[in-house]
Design an enzyme around this catalytic site. Sequence first.
Site, PDB file in Angstrom:
ATOM      1  N   VAL A  11     -23.486  26.278  29.708  1.00 18.34           N
ATOM      2  CA  VAL A  11     -22.845  27.468  28.710  1.00 18.34           C
ATOM      3  C   VAL A  11     -22.304  28.534  29.697  1.00 18.34           C
ATOM      4  O   VAL A  11     -21.306  29.158  29.356  1.00 18.34           O
ATOM      5  CB  VAL A  11     -23.876  27.774  27.816  1.00 18.34           C
ATOM      6  CG1 VAL A  11     -23.326  29.696  27.210  1.00 18.34           C
ATOM      7  CG2 VAL A  11     -24.117  27.289  26.876  1.00 18.34           C
ATOM      8  N   GLU A 143     -22.484  30.948  21.069  1.00 13.17           N
ATOM      9  CA  GLU A 143     -21.836  29.416  21.678  1.00 13.17           C
ATOM     10  C   GLU A 143     -22.049  28.389  21.400  1.00 13.17           C
ATOM     11  O   GLU A 143     -22.752  28.007  20.718  1.00 13.17           O
ATOM     12  CB  GLU A 143     -22.449  29.855  23.148  1.00 13.17           C
ATOM     13  CG  GLU A 143     -21.277  28.689  24.008  1.00 13.17           C
ATOM     14  CD  GLU A 143     -19.863  28.904  23.903  1.00 13.17           C
ATOM     15  OE1 GLU A 143     -19.134  29.558  23.882  1.00 13.17           O
ATOM     16  OE2 GLU A 143     -19.287  28.009  22.704  1.00 13.17           O
ATOM     17  N   GLU A 147     -21.924  19.964  24.613  1.00  5.14           N
ATOM     18  CA  GLU A 147     -22.259  19.208  25.944  1.00  5.14           C
ATOM     19  C   GLU A 147     -21.190  18.620  26.240  1.00  5.14           C
ATOM     20  O   GLU A 147     -20.870  17.917  24.378  1.00  5.14           O
ATOM     21  CB  GLU A 147     -23.535  19.058  26.163  1.00  5.14           C
ATOM     22  CG  GLU A 147     -24.403  19.904  27.304  1.00  5.14           C
ATOM     23  CD  GLU A 147     -25.481  20.140  26.682  1.00  5.14           C
ATOM     24  OE1 GLU A 147     -26.137  19.132  27.513  1.00  5.14           O
ATOM     25  OE2 GLU A 147     -26.199  21.003  27.368  1.00  5.14           O
ATOM     26  N   ASN A 203     -26.681  25.158  13.755  1.00  7.28           N
ATOM     27  CA  ASN A 203     -27.978  24.652  15.143  1.00  7.28           C
ATOM     28  C   ASN A 203     -28.618  23.256  13.545  1.00  7.28           C
ATOM     29  O   ASN A 203     -28.481  22.566  13.439  1.00  7.28           O
ATOM     30  CB  ASN A 203     -28.065  24.685  15.856  1.00  7.28           C
ATOM     31  CG  ASN A 203     -26.913  24.640  16.630  1.00  7.28           C
ATOM     32  OD1 ASN A 203     -26.518  24.621  16.696  1.00  7.28           O
ATOM     33  ND2 ASN A 203     -28.602  24.911  17.938  1.00  7.28           N
ATOM     34  N   ALA A 247     -27.172   8.038  10.778  1.00 10.66           N
ATOM     35  CA  ALA A 247     -28.082   7.448  11.202  1.00 10.66           C
ATOM     36  C   ALA A 247     -28.456   7.129  12.348  1.00 10.66           C
ATOM     37  O   ALA A 247     -28.404   6.758  13.742  1.00 10.66           O
ATOM     38  CB  ALA A 247     -28.687   6.473  10.012  1.00 10.66           C
ATOM     39  N   CYS A 255     -30.430  21.874  22.003  1.00 10.48           N
ATOM     40  CA  CYS A 255     -30.911  22.971  20.926  1.00 10.48           C
ATOM     41  C   CYS A 255     -30.829  22.442  19.634  1.00 10.48           C
ATOM     42  O   CYS A 255     -31.839  23.233  19.675  1.00 10.48           O
ATOM     43  CB  CYS A 255     -28.232  23.326  21.544  1.00 10.48           C
ATOM     44  SG  CYS A 255     -28.369  23.936  22.755  1.00 10.48           S
TER      45      CYS A 255
END
Length: 421
Positions: A11, A143, A147, A203, A247, A255
């Site tokens: 990050v 943030e 990635e 998230n 799936a 994260c």
Amino acid sequence: MKLAIVGTGYVGLVTGTCLAELGHDITCVDIDREKIGMLNQGEIPIYEPGLDELIEKNKERLTFTTNLAQAIEGAEAVFIAVGTPDKHGRADLSAVFKVAESIKAAANDYLVVINKSTVPVGTGKKVQNIFADKDLDVASNPEFLREGAAIGDFLNPDRIVVGTATQQAKEVMQRIYEPLTTQGRPILFTDIPSAEMIKYAANAMLATRISFVNMLAPLCEKAGADIQTVAKGMGLDTRIGPKFLNAGIGYGGSCFPKDVKALIHTLKEHDCQASILESVESINAYQKRLAITKLKKFIPILNGKTVALWGLAFKPETDDIREAPSLVLIERLKREGAFIRAYDSTAKEAVEKLHPDITYTETPLEATETADALIIATEWKEFQQINPELIKAKIIIDGRNVFDATKMRELGFTYTSIGRQ
Ligand code: NAD
């Protein structure tokens, strides 16, 4: 603007480089001397597509140092982008607080201390308390970059979230992101706790979507349905949308696993319900073991057998192996006495440090030579481009639904995937 970034990991380095690209003068700080040494030699310590070119392009505006005091001298703001890893089911904030203490000790003038690390709601207040007798403002700027697509995500974000408590801090934040907001990128100003919550909420929702689809996958297998078709049908509903409905053998990375755990912890700490997220976690743990469960249906005793493993990174386009399903698979296969032939173009070195005793091959097909079975753990694009006829292993557990099931069976493979016939 002159800005400092403390923590030069995925990050911090991407943030610093992209802010330099936006025209700011950036100093990146890290305690890891080796990392800073590499960056000063023009070497990039992580794999992130396009990052090396962007660093090279902006080298006049990028400085790398281990000296925090020097970095914040004359800066208008400093970002904290250090790790907040999982520690017994909660976010370890020791690095964040340590950096805050160092900033306090070194700061002579007004400065906005922007927390970019993912931290539980209430952390901003704790950091502000550290600064009690200093003219320092805290801001929260979580943030959302992914990635593998980090530069595009930073420079073209869906939204920029900024939590502030003072007008002065808000104005500094507005100026930092002005090059993006003038291009029409949305910025959402909030209070600090809401900004902190938005990161975890986002998230946790994405992880929930993955586990939700993974919950349906075994039912699809048993009832004659196809999870990819089901997900497509769901995703066409604009209220649902198509993303994060794949799936597979579970989410990993630096994260989702830790953030879901930390949010469960925070919810419970505040005497709130966390049952949805507890299920998200347990489904994911089950998925990570699923490839072996499926494999054992065909090879009940793995002792002495050879298993090829395609994909070690937790997802494509990264070398990050944190919480990668591949690690769960390797440990289990080793315990069962199987020989492993692993292939990953990018994450091999990181896994080799943990498991020097398994075989790593230079190509995916080479991994399948002498293998009794193949497990696909990461959906790297190169796997889709392989001619399956050249795969030597006769049993394939496709943990990422890379291949066409009908075609694979026509080719004579014993082929199984996730949530499909
Ligand atoms: P990372 O481990 O790659 O980098 C963290 C860096 O901080 C390391 O280089 C480490 O040496 C440095 N550091 C630790 N303590 C320090 C100190 N006291 N002073 C200076 N440097 C110090 O971590 P990351 O993946 O970049 O994640 C950073 C934060 O951003 C975490 O909170 C993470 O949850 C969050 N985040 C990560 C991603 C991602 O995709 N990696 C995306 C969004 C948010």
